[in-house]
Design a protein around this motif. Sequence first.
Motif, mmCIF file in Angstrom:
data_model
loop_
_atom_site.group_PDB
_atom_site.id
_atom_site.type_symbol
_atom_site.label_atom_id
_atom_site.label_comp_id
_atom_site.label_asym_id
_atom_site.label_seq_id
_atom_site.Cartn_x
_atom_site.Cartn_y
_atom_site.Cartn_z
ATOM 1 N N ASP A 1 0.837 -1.200 0.000
ATOM 2 C CA ASP A 1 0.000 0.000 0.000
ATOM 3 C C ASP A 1 0.873 1.251 0.000
ATOM 4 O O ASP A 1 2.036 1.234 0.411
ATOM 5 C CB ASP A 1 -0.926 0.000 1.214
ATOM 6 C CG ASP A 1 -0.151 0.124 2.503
ATOM 7 O OD1 ASP A 1 0.041 1.246 2.970
ATOM 8 O OD2 ASP A 1 0.291 -0.924 3.028
ATOM 9 N N MET B 1 10.379 11.041 -1.266
ATOM 10 C CA MET B 1 10.558 11.993 -0.172
ATOM 11 C C MET B 1 11.872 12.767 -0.311
ATOM 12 O O MET B 1 12.221 13.547 0.551
ATOM 13 C CB MET B 1 10.567 11.265 1.177
ATOM 14 C CG MET B 1 9.420 10.290 1.353
ATOM 15 S SD MET B 1 7.854 11.131 1.501
ATOM 16 C CE MET B 1 7.893 11.481 3.236
ATOM 17 N N GLY C 1 0.798 4.062 1.677
ATOM 18 C CA GLY C 1 1.231 4.641 2.947
ATOM 19 C C GLY C 1 2.492 3.970 3.459
ATOM 20 O O GLY C 1 3.464 4.627 3.843
ATOM 21 N N THR C 2 2.492 2.631 3.455
ATOM 22 C CA THR C 2 3.656 1.890 3.928
ATOM 23 C C THR C 2 4.852 2.138 3.016
ATOM 24 O O THR C 2 5.987 2.253 3.473
ATOM 25 C CB THR C 2 3.329 0.384 3.974
ATOM 26 O OG1 THR C 2 2.132 0.213 4.717
ATOM 27 C CG2 THR C 2 4.439 -0.401 4.632
ATOM 28 N N LYS D 1 5.648 4.787 1.365
ATOM 29 C CA LYS D 1 6.250 6.069 1.681
ATOM 30 C C LYS D 1 7.019 5.993 2.996
ATOM 31 O O LYS D 1 8.157 6.443 3.097
ATOM 32 C CB LYS D 1 5.123 7.113 1.761
ATOM 33 C CG LYS D 1 5.591 8.537 1.720
ATOM 34 C CD LYS D 1 4.399 9.470 1.588
ATOM 35 C CE LYS D 1 4.272 10.310 2.831
ATOM 36 N NZ LYS D 1 3.213 11.313 2.762
ATOM 37 N N LEU D 2 6.393 5.386 4.004
ATOM 38 C CA LEU D 2 7.013 5.343 5.327
ATOM 39 C C LEU D 2 8.277 4.485 5.341
ATOM 40 O O LEU D 2 9.287 4.858 5.904
ATOM 41 C CB LEU D 2 6.024 4.795 6.357
ATOM 42 C CG LEU D 2 4.962 5.771 6.861
ATOM 43 C CD1 LEU D 2 3.910 5.043 7.678
ATOM 44 C CD2 LEU D 2 5.609 6.871 7.699
ATOM 45 N N LEU D 3 8.199 3.314 4.717
ATOM 46 C CA LEU D 3 9.313 2.376 4.851
ATOM 47 C C LEU D 3 10.437 2.640 3.856
ATOM 48 O O LEU D 3 11.602 2.447 4.166
ATOM 49 C CB LEU D 3 8.827 0.935 4.699
ATOM 50 C CG LEU D 3 8.100 0.370 5.914
ATOM 51 C CD1 LEU D 3 7.867 -1.119 5.726
ATOM 52 C CD2 LEU D 3 8.878 0.613 7.202
ATOM 53 N N ARG E 1 10.719 5.605 1.895
ATOM 54 C CA ARG E 1 10.928 7.041 1.684
ATOM 55 C C ARG E 1 10.851 7.405 0.199
ATOM 56 O O ARG E 1 11.374 8.450 -0.216
ATOM 57 C CB ARG E 1 12.250 7.511 2.278
ATOM 58 C CG ARG E 1 12.279 7.459 3.784
ATOM 59 C CD ARG E 1 13.544 8.094 4.344
ATOM 60 N NE ARG E 1 14.662 7.202 4.316
ATOM 61 C CZ ARG E 1 15.223 6.648 5.390
ATOM 62 N NH1 ARG E 1 14.763 6.926 6.577
ATOM 63 N NH2 ARG E 1 16.253 5.841 5.295
#
Lengths: 365, 435
Positions: free
Chosen positions: B374, B386, B376-377, B379-381, B383
């Motif tokens: 997904d 970013m 969201g994950t 982006k978070l995991l 980057r």
Amino acid sequence: MNPDLIVIGAGIVGAAAALAATQAGLETVIVESAVPGAGVTGAGMGHLVILDDALLALSARSLELWRALPDHAGSEYRNTGTIWVAETADDLAGLAQQSIHLEAQNVTSRLLDGASLQALEPDLARDLPGGLLVPDDAIVYAPKALAYLLEQARSAGARLLLGRRVTRLTGGGVRFADGTTLTGAVLVATGSQGSELLPELPIAPRKGHLVVTERASASIRHQLVEAGYLRTVHEPGQATVAMNVQPRPEGQLLVGSSRESGIQDPGVSPGIVARMLRRVFRFLPTLREHSAIRIWSGFRPATPDGLPYIGRIPGRGQVWAALGHEGLGITTATGTAELLVDLMLERRGRIDPAPFDPARRMLAP
Amino acid sequence: MPEHFDILVLGAGPAGLAAARTAARSGLTVGLVDEQSAPGGQIGRRPIWLRPSRLRPSRAFRETIDALRSDSRITYFPGERVVACEKGPALVTETPHGCAMLTGGSLILATGARELVLPFPGWTLPGVMALGGLQVLAKGGWPVAGGGIVLAGSGPLLLASARTLRQAGAQIHAIVEQASRQAVLRFLAGLPAWPTKVLQTLAFAPGMLRMGYETDAFVVEALGQGVLEAVRIESRGRRRIVPCSYLGIGMGLIPNVEAARGLGCALEGNPHPAVAVNAFQETSQRGIYAAGEITGIGGAELARLEGAIAGYAAAGNLTRARALSARRAHWMRFGAHLMRQFALRDSIRQLAEPMTIICRCEDVTLGAIDQVSDAGTLKLLTRLGMGACQGRMCQPALAELRPRYRPGATSGIPRPPLFPARLETLAGLAPGEPL
């Protein structure tokens, strides 16, 4: 199939608690309605720091537990240390006190005069009188640290239920949005949304901003925090800023910090960002020329007295809380987890649970 | 103190120049902001803007530039990059020396397009770059001569780039067009509806063949030890290796919608959304107009018309604006013709391997992306998106390679700054001032 413990919220606090509970032999399920880490965990800096306030013992124990985690490279754990930077002679005297308090918790620290401060961090303004180096403080990349804790919990036997939203506590367990239920003791670890399930526990989101710079050859090596930082933490109601800068392993800098209460809008507030950066330039004048690639905001889950709620909720049976860690949830996730499991198993632990007892702040039903 | 204009125009390419000119002609003051040091936009500095035989600008372009210089109602701010836009509207700009704020009665966005580059093995080797980047190097005096260049991708920009590079002394070893021979012929067969395009094409034709133009072909891999040495080209099922020092990639254009999105303007289209506008080029936000490639890829002629309409409409000169709508429709059909015939073949989306880097800023490979499910994950995991380019390169590529990450799923409202900005610029904003 009913578990011993249902942890609601797969943020860093919930994940650490699930890991500790599983390791203590409890059959544990973690429930997450969105993406793990999409709340407070993913918005913060990931500074593992010992604070010289009511959280001293908890944060010091938490750092020990972080260091003891096997193979924490997966968290992008790095032992940068923290330098608390004094602006005035009074600040420096305060740091000397802090050093004594840390020593009482067996935490090493070293007072720095102006020259040694310059030698360690040449980018700091030359007129600063000194600082306090806490060499064992560290940084992690919080989303990776969370993924690591979840994976450890899973391999120890915990189950992860993703995309399941708990709509209410049933007394003996939880009810999901689809109407199904699960029975077991419950730990609410939903960060800033804690009040949705436990309205008796007041939590006020405290907005913060962070700026991340382009990768550059910044010479900053330690996490740098101004000595006055704790004053800004403990001034509820005020919009405060304090220099708090973290060197990332990739050469970027995370630049903070700000605190604003009573704001719901998650958008970037240019005024407070401007104030925050001007405060940072007071300590790090060369940062003016660095390029910012992104600014974001997040909400710290703050309690009225600044202390987290860790413990059982009176009058709700086996319902527990691990909520309201304000800006220190990443650091104290490990200590919180240990404390909770000690309480659940009625073991005598290392940390005095009394200051964190949720009963202290419960609102009348 | 912010400087105020009746109309602010962001971007001095074909659309922005036309908008500034028509708004000024309607009697309004115009502030024209552009990050480049000279007007013309990304395309304006390419030979598509030049007469075939001589290095002189076309008449329309010359007139526009002259208007810019002589019309006292237009204030031109070259070399200023907008780091934040605010409804109001206001623009915060950064120059090499400081920052400034401009306010306007209305705002015309003409932020143009950038090249789409889909990752393939070896694409991060030094020497591989977008067509535009390669041209900037050549024009900046970088020695592109001698080493040998391969241009690959799709559409007429390949040919336009080839011309510029040849004028800079480069040796073009191959021009590799992914579209089929039939598609290119269909494109040519449709051109008589737009006679100026026939002339442009005829001007390219002789050089094209000399420089080894081929259809049905694409680069499947860039090869080299630490630096580009050759490319592997696949053509009609056969593969061959062509030595080269530079590879210019252009797989089409995608609209630069970041400023519009930040202002809350509605977008439309997939996988590369454009700004939605009405007949007067007005966006979903009142008083904010959009013109040119950001409303959909259609070429310089369409951009000029849209810019003119936006300039007239923003000035309240609706009759003049309406009078241009038939010509706009005519050139929109050209844009559609172009997009249809040069649509990317699916095999280009299959080239990236698990080890191929998708996000260069954060070194995220396709394999790492495929380990999560997904946005969201992701982006978070990882980057992804970013880093320094804030997803401008990798997000469109990912939208092509993995449709589940199409915009909407991965992109929220972009946060300031729109482009990297000095911390001092951000600190200069007093409380209460819009960012």
